[in-house]
Design a protein around this motif. Structure first.
Motif, PDB file in Angstrom:
ATOM      1  N   VAL A 186      42.715  33.121  35.916  1.00  0.00           N
ATOM      2  CA  VAL A 186      42.748  34.100  37.001  1.00  0.00           C
ATOM      3  C   VAL A 186      41.574  35.078  36.896  1.00  0.00           C
ATOM      4  O   VAL A 186      41.069  35.584  37.903  1.00  0.00           O
ATOM      5  CB  VAL A 186      44.104  34.859  37.035  1.00  0.00           C
ATOM      6  CG1 VAL A 186      44.342  35.653  35.767  1.00  0.00           C
ATOM      7  CG2 VAL A 186      44.198  35.765  38.263  1.00  0.00           C
ATOM      8  N   GLN A 187      41.105  35.318  35.669  1.00  0.00           N
ATOM      9  CA  GLN A 187      39.996  36.259  35.477  1.00  0.00           C
ATOM     10  C   GLN A 187      38.647  35.662  35.879  1.00  0.00           C
ATOM     11  O   GLN A 187      37.679  36.399  36.065  1.00  0.00           O
ATOM     12  CB  GLN A 187      39.966  36.737  34.022  1.00  0.00           C
ATOM     13  CG  GLN A 187      41.171  37.593  33.670  1.00  0.00           C
ATOM     14  CD  GLN A 187      41.309  37.806  32.178  1.00  0.00           C
ATOM     15  OE1 GLN A 187      41.591  36.883  31.423  1.00  0.00           O
ATOM     16  NE2 GLN A 187      41.103  39.026  31.744  1.00  0.00           N
ATOM     17  N   LEU A 188      38.590  34.340  35.997  1.00  0.00           N
ATOM     18  CA  LEU A 188      37.332  33.690  36.387  1.00  0.00           C
ATOM     19  C   LEU A 188      37.326  33.284  37.857  1.00  0.00           C
ATOM     20  O   LEU A 188      36.274  32.999  38.424  1.00  0.00           O
ATOM     21  CB  LEU A 188      37.099  32.439  35.525  1.00  0.00           C
ATOM     22  CG  LEU A 188      36.993  32.664  34.017  1.00  0.00           C
ATOM     23  CD1 LEU A 188      36.701  31.338  33.320  1.00  0.00           C
ATOM     24  CD2 LEU A 188      35.918  33.687  33.676  1.00  0.00           C
ATOM     25  N   ARG A 211      42.902  30.232  39.371  1.00  0.00           N
ATOM     26  CA  ARG A 211      43.331  30.602  40.727  1.00  0.00           C
ATOM     27  C   ARG A 211      43.773  32.054  40.763  1.00  0.00           C
ATOM     28  O   ARG A 211      43.780  32.721  39.737  1.00  0.00           O
ATOM     29  CB  ARG A 211      44.413  29.654  41.248  1.00  0.00           C
ATOM     30  CG  ARG A 211      45.582  29.397  40.328  1.00  0.00           C
ATOM     31  CD  ARG A 211      46.467  28.268  40.846  1.00  0.00           C
ATOM     32  NE  ARG A 211      46.845  28.466  42.225  1.00  0.00           N
ATOM     33  CZ  ARG A 211      46.884  27.479  43.143  1.00  0.00           C
ATOM     34  NH1 ARG A 211      46.574  26.259  42.802  1.00  0.00           N
ATOM     35  NH2 ARG A 211      47.238  27.734  44.384  1.00  0.00           N
ATOM     36  N   LYS A 212      44.154  32.530  41.939  1.00  0.00           N
ATOM     37  CA  LYS A 212      44.516  33.945  42.087  1.00  0.00           C
ATOM     38  C   LYS A 212      45.837  34.301  41.398  1.00  0.00           C
ATOM     39  O   LYS A 212      46.078  35.457  41.099  1.00  0.00           O
ATOM     40  CB  LYS A 212      44.617  34.305  43.576  1.00  0.00           C
ATOM     41  CG  LYS A 212      43.274  34.327  44.301  1.00  0.00           C
ATOM     42  CD  LYS A 212      43.480  34.628  45.788  1.00  0.00           C
ATOM     43  CE  LYS A 212      42.158  34.705  46.520  1.00  0.00           C
ATOM     44  NZ  LYS A 212      42.327  34.983  47.960  1.00  0.00           N
ATOM     45  N   ASP A 213      46.690  33.300  41.173  1.00  0.00           N
ATOM     46  CA  ASP A 213      48.000  33.561  40.575  1.00  0.00           C
ATOM     47  C   ASP A 213      47.861  34.016  39.126  1.00  0.00           C
ATOM     48  O   ASP A 213      46.983  33.569  38.414  1.00  0.00           O
ATOM     49  CB  ASP A 213      48.880  32.301  40.603  1.00  0.00           C
ATOM     50  CG  ASP A 213      48.836  31.623  41.954  1.00  0.00           C
ATOM     51  OD1 ASP A 213      48.489  30.437  42.009  1.00  0.00           O
ATOM     52  OD2 ASP A 213      49.111  32.297  42.964  1.00  0.00           O
ATOM     53  N   MET A 214      48.807  34.865  38.698  1.00  0.00           N
ATOM     54  CA  MET A 214      48.784  35.403  37.332  1.00  0.00           C
ATOM     55  C   MET A 214      49.345  34.402  36.332  1.00  0.00           C
ATOM     56  O   MET A 214      50.499  34.503  35.910  1.00  0.00           O
ATOM     57  CB  MET A 214      49.598  36.692  37.283  1.00  0.00           C
ATOM     58  CG  MET A 214      48.963  37.808  38.067  1.00  0.00           C
ATOM     59  SD  MET A 214      47.276  38.121  37.526  1.00  0.00           S
ATOM     60  CE  MET A 214      47.271  39.865  37.428  1.00  0.00           C
ATOM     61  N   LYS A 274      29.914  32.570  31.050  1.00  0.00           N
ATOM     62  CA  LYS A 274      30.346  32.666  29.652  1.00  0.00           C
ATOM     63  C   LYS A 274      31.451  33.703  29.609  1.00  0.00           C
ATOM     64  O   LYS A 274      31.392  34.695  30.328  1.00  0.00           O
ATOM     65  CB  LYS A 274      29.184  33.108  28.753  1.00  0.00           C
ATOM     66  CG  LYS A 274      28.385  31.926  28.237  1.00  0.00           C
ATOM     67  CD  LYS A 274      27.063  32.333  27.662  1.00  0.00           C
ATOM     68  CE  LYS A 274      27.149  33.042  26.345  1.00  0.00           C
ATOM     69  NZ  LYS A 274      25.785  33.190  25.756  1.00  0.00           N
ATOM     70  N   PHE A 275      32.461  33.471  28.769  1.00  0.00           N
ATOM     71  CA  PHE A 275      33.608  34.376  28.759  1.00  0.00           C
ATOM     72  C   PHE A 275      34.206  34.467  27.363  1.00  0.00           C
ATOM     73  O   PHE A 275      34.139  33.515  26.584  1.00  0.00           O
ATOM     74  CB  PHE A 275      34.662  33.919  29.774  1.00  0.00           C
ATOM     75  CG  PHE A 275      35.096  32.477  29.638  1.00  0.00           C
ATOM     76  CD1 PHE A 275      36.237  32.134  28.910  1.00  0.00           C
ATOM     77  CD2 PHE A 275      34.368  31.452  30.244  1.00  0.00           C
ATOM     78  CE1 PHE A 275      36.640  30.816  28.784  1.00  0.00           C
ATOM     79  CE2 PHE A 275      34.765  30.119  30.123  1.00  0.00           C
ATOM     80  CZ  PHE A 275      35.907  29.804  29.394  1.00  0.00           C
TER      81      PHE A 275
END
Length: 300
Positions: A155-157, A194-197, A147-148
């Motif tokens: 990127v945060q997940l 993904r890791k990219d911003m 949950k977010f």
């Protein structure tokens, strides 16, 4: 971002209903295919390419099937470690009842687009393979359960799906999730996980893939993938929270799951998921396939 892209990315209720409907049809095709493959590998001649063709025929038997959403990735043993592997018609690897196989495939139906990966054993696999497969599945489950707050970006997940691997000094070098179109491109922006911003926040109605993996060059590859949709979860004093609805219905193979790695909540998630698969897909199966399927979806 291009305004039209965001409108496409946020599916309306009709489009989401299309996804839900089509996932049952796709799940039935997948289960019939998985039964066929696990029961015939080692008994009849087959290779990665012919397996992809066979999978297409199971999907094509379904209503409103228009074609594949991409060329199936069928990676047997060490070919599973090649991330965007594509088996050629000529000289693709023979498949038998030994080791593991990764099958990443999808269908285009009038009501929606599917993209699913299952990795499983066709014969003997190492304990190390089972552990790694469980870590990947654990990451997929954790992302499914998260949950977010509103305003969160993919990127945060991303780290949530990677954490079980990271804690064991392991990782994978592809994204955890891409947007998926509604009878459109199987890779659709502007969101991803993904890791990219990527500044694009996740919004209700967005459909993404959830596909952590793990690859050992020259040995095997593992990827477990479902599609998920962002939906509102609750409003608290901290604001609006979102969660994911899992759209894909197809069991995971319990014979490569190391139960003690998973938490009680993760096991409960998997058992509930399998129960849902049983309710959705079970009515469309019969005979030996159904008996086998009911074993697959029985509690861990």
């Amino acid at each position: 971002a291009v305004p039209g892209n965001l409108m496409k990315a946020q599916k309306n209720e009709t489009e989401l209903e299309g996804f839900r409907k089509v996932m049952v049809r796709d799940g039935v095709a997948m289960v019939k295919f998985l039964y066929w493959l696990t029961h015939n590998a080692g008994k009849e001649a087959m290779n990665e390419f012919s397996i992809g063709e066979k999978l297409r025929s199971f999907r094509a038997a379904g209503e409103n099937f228009v074609g594949e959403s991409f060329n199936s990735i069928v990676g047997y043993k060490e070919n599973g470690a090649v991330i965007h592997y594509s088996a050629k018609k000529e000289g693709s690897k023979e498949v038998t009842n030994d080791g593991s196989i990764l099958v990443d495939s999808g269908g285009q139906y009038l009501e929606g687009t599917t993209d699913i990966t299952r990795t499983f054993a066709l014969g003997a696999v190492s304990d190390e393979f089972k552990r790694n497969s469980t870590l990947v599945l654990q990451g997929m489950i954790r992302l499914s359960m998260v949950k977010f707050p509103k305003g969160t970006r993919g990127v945060q997940l991303d780290a949530i799906a990677r954490l079980p691997l990271w804690m064991n000094g392991k990782d994978y070098n592809h994204g955890t999730g891409h947007g998926v179109g509604s009878f459109m491109n199987v890779h659709e922006g502007p969101q991803n996980i993904r890791k990219d911003m990527n500044p694009q926040e996740l919004l209700p109605g967005m459909v993404c893939s959830n596909e952590p993996g793990y690859y050992v060059e020259g040995e095997y590859g593992i990827r477990h993938e479902n599609l998920i949709a962002v939906k509102e979860s609750e409003k608290t004093s901290f604001g609006t929270f979102y969660e994911f609805e899992t759209l894909t219905f197809c069991p995971f193979f319990k014979d490569t799951i190391v139960k003690e790695i998973l938490s009680e909540e993760e096991i409960a998630w998997l058992n509930t998921y399998h129960k849902t698969c049983e309710e959705k897909i079970g009515p469309y199966l019969e005979g030996d396939v159904k008996e086998w399927f009911l074993q697959l979806v029985s509690p861990l």
